[in-house]
Write an enzyme that holds these catalytic residues in place. Sequence first.
Site, mmCIF file in Angstrom:
data_model
loop_
_atom_site.group_PDB
_atom_site.id
_atom_site.type_symbol
_atom_site.label_atom_id
_atom_site.label_comp_id
_atom_site.label_asym_id
_atom_site.label_seq_id
_atom_site.Cartn_x
_atom_site.Cartn_y
_atom_site.Cartn_z
ATOM 1 C CE1 TYR A 56 -36.091 -22.297 8.267
ATOM 2 C CE2 TYR A 56 -34.809 -24.477 9.067
ATOM 3 C CZ TYR A 56 -35.569 -23.725 8.100
ATOM 4 O OH TYR A 56 -35.807 -24.261 6.738
ATOM 5 C CG LEU A 206 -44.476 -36.857 8.110
ATOM 6 C CD1 LEU A 206 -43.931 -37.367 9.496
ATOM 7 C CD2 LEU A 206 -44.964 -38.236 7.180
#
Length: 332
Positions: A56, A206
């Site tokens: 990341y 989400l």
Amino acid sequence: MLHRALGTTGPQVSALGLGCMGMSALYGPADRDESLATVHAALDAGITLLDTGDFYGMGHNELLIRDALRAHRREEVQLSVKFGALRRPDGTFLGYDGRPEAVHTSLAYSLKRLDTDHIDIYRIARCDPQVPIEDTVGAISEAVQAGHVRHIGLSEAGCASIRRAAAVAPIADLQIEYSLLGRGIEDHILPACRELGIAVTAYGVLARGLISDNWPRNRAFTPDDVRGHTPRYTGANAEYNLGLVDTVRALAKDRGTTVAQTAIAWALAKGPDIVPLIGARTRERLAEALGALDAPLTPEELTRIEEAIPPDAARGDRYPADQMPYLAPHTA
């Protein structure tokens, strides 16, 4: 803060985890100060599980978490770290490396970047098709025996890989995408995990922000936002999927909660062995997510929302085409 067990062999963790990827990569620019403040706020609110990956931001995210944790006691936090992704200097992906040598090397660098002597849950980001999962998990098991890793996890693994891994060493959890718009694990993967006593840490709850009150129609993406290159979030697919979100919005209005809170509450209601990872990049979004803990779905609401959005309702692949071959097959 509510707590849940990561499987029959893993630790007790907060019922919500904080996914930190977006603070460093793939969703466009992020504010460092706000990212640090969000991690602090999450830990102060009782969140104990922080999820990251050594790729990341090519190490940036681990260094960010290191800096955030300097104001907290290490024993208050469980660090979940993914490894194995291969990248070019320009950030493009080259595949995954699950060789034992790569496991030990990646772990050594993560321990250094995080400034810690152990990682709580360690997992390869995707199963390496060139390396038996037994070899990869076996190497992590050696790190457990050496005290550098506490528990072993998996990520985006299919049923066969899950069973083979569990035959080598105890597996605490499977990290995999699971949301109202992505329920493919329910037929085979989730039952296999439950049979083996493996929890699910659900990312994408989400749908990368789509299931919320904050996604505008005809959204424009920055070049470094992976959602702009993903079929589920662009063009006609995005417009159709936003129609499904409107269905969630109607239920949320009746409940007096936000769309995001309703989606998180749905994931929490799917079983005590599921821990949603919330990819909040700001304190505002974090506070909204935490509100889901105070508004659980009733059985009637759960039935209503699942009848309105069946498992295969969403349109468009959930990853860019070059990443799809590495995802878990949602079959037996």
